[in-house]
Design a protein around this motif. Structure first.
Motif, mmCIF file in Angstrom:
data_model
loop_
_atom_site.group_PDB
_atom_site.id
_atom_site.type_symbol
_atom_site.label_atom_id
_atom_site.label_comp_id
_atom_site.label_asym_id
_atom_site.label_seq_id
_atom_site.Cartn_x
_atom_site.Cartn_y
_atom_site.Cartn_z
ATOM 1 N N LEU A 170 0.832 -1.203 0.000
ATOM 2 C CA LEU A 170 0.000 0.000 0.000
ATOM 3 C C LEU A 170 0.868 1.256 0.000
ATOM 4 O O LEU A 170 1.807 1.382 0.782
ATOM 5 N N VAL A 171 0.547 2.184 -0.869
ATOM 6 C CA VAL A 171 1.306 3.427 -0.977
ATOM 7 C C VAL A 171 0.848 4.448 0.054
ATOM 8 O O VAL A 171 1.660 5.090 0.713
ATOM 9 N N GLU A 172 -0.471 4.587 0.214
ATOM 10 C CA GLU A 172 -0.993 5.599 1.136
ATOM 11 C C GLU A 172 -2.354 5.154 1.662
ATOM 12 O O GLU A 172 -3.236 4.764 0.905
ATOM 13 N N LYS A 188 -0.092 4.306 -16.042
ATOM 14 C CA LYS A 188 -0.066 4.576 -14.601
ATOM 15 C C LYS A 188 -1.250 3.938 -13.872
ATOM 16 O O LYS A 188 -1.277 3.892 -12.646
ATOM 17 N N ALA A 189 -2.242 3.459 -14.624
ATOM 18 C CA ALA A 189 -3.447 2.900 -14.013
ATOM 19 C C ALA A 189 -3.157 1.550 -13.371
ATOM 20 O O ALA A 189 -2.384 0.746 -13.895
ATOM 21 N N ASP A 190 -3.783 1.289 -12.223
ATOM 22 C CA ASP A 190 -3.656 -0.005 -11.559
ATOM 23 C C ASP A 190 -4.468 -1.074 -12.287
ATOM 24 O O ASP A 190 -4.085 -2.231 -12.358
ATOM 25 N N MET A 191 -5.628 -0.658 -12.790
ATOM 26 C CA MET A 191 -6.525 -1.575 -13.492
ATOM 27 C C MET A 191 -7.260 -0.794 -14.564
ATOM 28 O O MET A 191 -7.647 0.356 -14.351
ATOM 29 N N VAL A 192 -7.444 -1.418 -15.712
ATOM 30 C CA VAL A 192 -8.216 -0.814 -16.802
ATOM 31 C C VAL A 192 -9.325 -1.775 -17.193
ATOM 32 O O VAL A 192 -9.079 -2.972 -17.389
ATOM 33 N N ILE A 193 -10.551 -1.256 -17.287
ATOM 34 C CA ILE A 193 -11.679 -2.040 -17.778
ATOM 35 C C ILE A 193 -12.087 -1.454 -19.126
ATOM 36 O O ILE A 193 -12.345 -0.254 -19.230
ATOM 37 N N GLU A 194 -12.119 -2.293 -20.141
ATOM 38 C CA GLU A 194 -12.414 -1.841 -21.501
ATOM 39 C C GLU A 194 -13.725 -2.443 -21.976
ATOM 40 O O GLU A 194 -13.936 -3.648 -21.880
ATOM 41 N N ALA A 195 -14.615 -1.586 -22.492
ATOM 42 C CA ALA A 195 -15.899 -2.051 -23.019
ATOM 43 C C ALA A 195 -16.324 -1.138 -24.158
ATOM 44 O O ALA A 195 -15.879 0.012 -24.260
ATOM 45 N N SER A 205 -2.584 3.678 -6.649
ATOM 46 C CA SER A 205 -1.200 3.632 -6.172
ATOM 47 C C SER A 205 -0.366 4.786 -6.715
ATOM 48 O O SER A 205 0.561 5.248 -6.055
ATOM 49 N N ASN A 206 -0.677 5.252 -7.907
ATOM 50 C CA ASN A 206 0.072 6.347 -8.536
ATOM 51 C C ASN A 206 -0.882 7.471 -8.888
ATOM 52 O O ASN A 206 -1.747 7.320 -9.748
ATOM 53 N N ASN A 212 -9.437 16.194 -27.108
ATOM 54 C CA ASN A 212 -8.306 16.999 -26.614
ATOM 55 C C ASN A 212 -8.444 17.435 -25.160
ATOM 56 O O ASN A 212 -7.764 18.361 -24.726
ATOM 57 N N LEU A 213 -9.314 16.778 -24.384
ATOM 58 C CA LEU A 213 -9.483 17.140 -22.975
ATOM 59 C C LEU A 213 -8.577 16.268 -22.108
ATOM 60 O O LEU A 213 -8.662 15.033 -22.129
ATOM 61 N N TYR A 214 -7.716 16.915 -21.341
ATOM 62 C CA TYR A 214 -6.754 16.210 -20.485
ATOM 63 C C TYR A 214 -6.882 16.699 -19.041
ATOM 64 O O TYR A 214 -7.536 17.709 -18.752
ATOM 65 N N THR A 215 -6.230 15.973 -18.150
ATOM 66 C CA THR A 215 -6.236 16.362 -16.747
ATOM 67 C C THR A 215 -4.948 15.892 -16.092
ATOM 68 O O THR A 215 -4.102 15.259 -16.719
ATOM 69 N N ASP A 216 -4.820 16.196 -14.816
ATOM 70 C CA ASP A 216 -3.647 15.833 -14.034
ATOM 71 C C ASP A 216 -4.101 15.011 -12.839
ATOM 72 O O ASP A 216 -5.050 15.386 -12.143
ATOM 73 N N LEU A 217 -3.421 13.892 -12.594
ATOM 74 C CA LEU A 217 -3.835 13.001 -11.514
ATOM 75 C C LEU A 217 -3.792 13.667 -10.144
ATOM 76 O O LEU A 217 -4.630 13.392 -9.281
#
Length: 334
Positions: free
Chosen positions: A53-55, A79-86, A101-102, A170-175
């Motif tokens: 565990l990180v935090e 960087k994702a721990d898990m990805v669900i694709e549908a 975690s990240n 073109n929409l982005y964000t920061d974790l």
């Protein structure tokens, strides 16, 4: 005789007192055990990866990431721990990427949400980061007061547009911004993440079949595949036959666990919106360490859970990619 009688009485009283004292001690100890059982168990593992565990008390964030051809290559999926694709509308899939975690770095392009993706977030109480959504999804968020960060409405300040792609890709964000936003709107101590997954270093591959290459179809116009890398012990992801890389790092997307599951789904309106039914569960394949094994799956409390012989199938600690394909599509391996 009198003296012997008093001796016997004394012994009898001592036995009774000793028993009483013992009962009292057992009662106190039982009380302590009950108190310990009532306390929430402190997790020491990441809920999606099984790694250290990180935090503590960090909320999970599920980001809806675009997979239109004009949105590739994406940023931050690695960087994702898990990805669900549908599938979303038409032949294009969408990624529900879970971060815990990240929580540093750029992610995007961010896209809109659908009701069945909201279902996927409920198990971990993940805050959903998205760019609007279908009418039904936005209504569900409002009615059920689901925690969300909408990049084109209330939480637009946490997102931004890039110049190298055209809208709506073109929409982005920061974790870090999403992490701050998630902390502001959710109480993770009230709704802790209780993961149903089991992890061990050997995974579930004792009876697995060789699966160095995995090919699957979401639609006649969209296919994905994975190739096992012996050196890293991970699968490398391909979209439409092209190795999928992170736009910023140029590194290929890799993961320890690949699930391919089949779920009933159908188009429900003229716009091409879909419905995915989770109630009955279904069948699929789990791929690890260059091998594959048949599994069943079920949805329970908002989690998609892999099953083997009626028990939770063990995952290898690390990243997972869950592919949810229609029942009439195929998965092959060799």
């Amino acid at each position: 005789m009198i003296r012997k009688s008093w001796v016997l009485v004394g012994v009898f009283l001592l036995v009774i007192m000793g028993t009483a004292c013992g009962s009292k001690d057992l009662s106190l100890n039982q009380g302590k055990k009950d108190e310990q059982q009532e306390k929430p168990q402190v997790t020491t593992k990441e809920p999606f990866t099984g790694e250290p565990l990180v935090e503590e008390n960090r909320p999970a964030v599920m980001v809806m990431i675009n997979n239109h051809r004009a949105a590739r290559p994406q940023t931050g999926l690695s960087k994702a721990d898990m990805v669900i694709e549908a599938l979303a509308e038409g032949e294009i899939t969408r990624f529900a990427a879970f971060y815990h975690s990240n929580m540093e770095g750029t992610v995007g392009p961010v896209r809109s949400v659908r009701p069945y993706f909201l279902d996927m977030a409920k198990g971990s109480h993940a805050v959903v980061a998205h760019a609007g959504g279908s009418k039904a999804a936005l209504q569900e968020i409002n009615d059920e007061k689901l925690p969300s960060l909408d990049g084109i409405h209330k939480e637009a300040r946490r997102f931004y547009r890039v110049h190298f792609r055209k809208a709506p890709h073109n929409l982005y964000t920061d974790l870090q911004k999403l992490h701050e936003g998630a902390n502001a709107i959710t109480n993770i101590t009230k709704n802790p993440i209780v993961s149903p997954y089991h992890f061990n270093r050997n995974g579930a591959m004792e009876k697995g079949q060789v699966a160095k290459e995995v090919h699957l179809s979401y639609h006649r116009l969209y296919k994905a595949s994975y190739r096992y890398d012996e050196e890293s012990g991970r699968y490398i992801r391909y979209s439409q036959g092209i190795e999928q890389k992170d736009r910023e790092t140029k590194e290929p997307l890799t993961m320890e666990n690949v699930w391919v599951i089949k779920a009933p789904q159908r188009v429900i309106d003229s716009a091409g919106h879909r419905r995915i039914d989770w109630d009955q569960g279904g069948n699929g394949m789990l791929f690890q360490k260059g091998k594959g094994i048949s599994i069943a799956w079920k949805e329970e409390d908002g989690w998609i859970i892999p099953l083997m012989d009626g028990k939770v199938a063990p995952l290898i600690p690390g990243k997972s990619w869950i592919n949810i394909i229609p029942e009439n599509e195929k998965v092959t391996w060799r």
